[in-house]
Design an enzyme around this catalytic site. Sequence first.
Site, PDB file in Angstrom:
ATOM      1  CB  SER A   1      37.108 102.389 -20.258  1.00 52.80           C
ATOM      2  OG  SER A   1      36.894 102.388 -21.745  1.00 52.80           O
TER       3      SER A   1
ATOM      4  CG  ASP B   1      43.738 101.011 -24.287  1.00 51.73           C
ATOM      5  OD1 ASP B   1      42.610 100.502 -23.779  1.00 51.73           O
ATOM      6  OD2 ASP B   1      44.442 102.000 -22.954  1.00 51.73           O
TER       7      ASP B   1
ATOM      8  CG  HIS C   1      39.182  98.828 -24.167  1.00 47.91           C
ATOM      9  ND1 HIS C   1      40.524 100.374 -23.783  1.00 47.91           N
ATOM     10  CD2 HIS C   1      37.975  99.516 -23.944  1.00 47.91           C
ATOM     11  CE1 HIS C   1      39.669 101.697 -22.988  1.00 47.91           C
ATOM     12  NE2 HIS C   1      37.833 100.678 -23.049  1.00 47.91           N
TER      13      HIS C   1
END
Length: 555
Positions: free
Chosen positions: A211, A336, A455
């Site tokens: 991320s 995601d 995610h």
Amino acid sequence: MALFGILAAVAVLLETASAASLGVVYTEGGMVEGESIRLGLFRRMDVFKGIPYADMPGRFEKPKRHPGWDGILKAKEYRNRCLQLNLLMNDVRGSEDCLYLNIWVPHGSSVSSNLPVMVWIYGGGFLVGGSMGANFLDNYLYSGQEIADRGDVIVVTLGYRVGSLGFLSTGDADLPGNYGLWDQQAAIAWVHRNIRSFGGNPDNVTIFGESAGGASVSMQTLTPHNKGLFKRAISQSGVALCPWAINKNPRKFAEEVALKVNCPTDEKMAACLKMTDPKVLTMAGTLSLSSSPDSPLVYNLVLSPVVDGDFLPDEPHNLFHNAADIDYLAGVNDMDGHIFTGSDVPSVNSQLVDTPIEDVKRLLASLTKEKGRLGLDNAYSTYTLDWGTNPSRETIKKTVVAIETDYIFLIPTQAALYLHAANATTGRTYSYLFSEPNRLGGITTPFPSWLGADHADDLQYVFGKPFTTPLGYWPRHRDVSKYMIAYWTNFAKTGDPNNGGLSVPVFWPAFTSTGHKFLEIHARMDKGYVGQKLRMREVNFWTSVFPSLPEITSE
């Protein structure tokens, strides 16, 4: 008596065989002593927690070298995370004194030397995060133990400044920003200078992150300040080209923060902010997490890196020549964007409520707004091409998730892979799509049964959680974890995820400027999991059709 003597000798032999440990280690700052833990008959591990890699940072200043210490530093406890908002964003946690790192060193029957090194950079939207990660039953998410033990590599995790103190910028020399990136860079440089004393090879360092950490890794490969400090890099669900990774107008947010803390917004702003209580500054850096299809959450992530003319001398897409010699592996999770969609279009998570097609159009309109009606029409036809005349409820919901996954993560990652491959000299390029379904998707949970990998779903597998907390997982999850640790550590050792001592389920071909091959990572992999030209239609739309449409001059 003879038998007793033999048993005693065997006991001594086993104790010496398993006593491989570094003991006290000399570093540039002084001596450190970690903890030695036994992992098996002939395996031990030294764990060092809380070694300072830089001095306590000055407010809005680059990190400086640590002055050192006398005696032996006992490195046995994690240190505080950097000062940041708590999860409810109604208070702060952590400390300004936070530039520390943790090291896991595996040993066989003798003390290790010349091991490959993997340096982890955590995510958290540049707003939150810590080098140890979330804690479950004293089992920290980012414990390097499983990766180090299974892959026979040294793992390092580091803390860096986040939120206002890490990324607030006035867009000029007064407060240039990127302090958190400079912290990461200082830690990488410390590892390069000191890791040999811990049994590591300073010429074989891989940085990896997820991320905002994946975007940070990408920026560390692009900055000219890291020449020769590491050899390889892995970006999971985040690259420097992501729409949330660079703040194009940092001054606007800095002024908002200044007004919240009673500072002027003129030339005295920076001086005033530097004197403001750090907790108050951190609270003022809170972001609005309310969103809708018309104002998606992705646009609220504004405390991010900036093109400062120093760490990032230019826009990221112009800096890929700096990564020409770096082996690069990058990818995303197949859903995601779901974490964002759940906030922007809440109906996607309802099993019983339809998601209106109008919401699909509103979301696309806000993501394509600079191109007006033409942008929306082209985007809508790209995403609804396979709908037919009567798309099912699930088809519409999955489309919404796909739109945000593409825009926020997948397309920028593909663009970064193209640019890396196009600029590479010796550096190799690898692309993946992680698709092991979320463990919470199903009838009884708030998540839909069709949910793929959300995610951050990849983190538990990379860090071996199915092995450390086996009761929470099925055997197939241990398979996924085994595969990922093998690919990741093989890559760290050799620059090739297929070779490095651990066997892998499928050969992973390199991504080239002509081949565009990628690997889909899943519990039941065979050669059918090697694909080509990932989401070609959508990649083509966002990278060539959309940019070529005329911009609208006024509404």
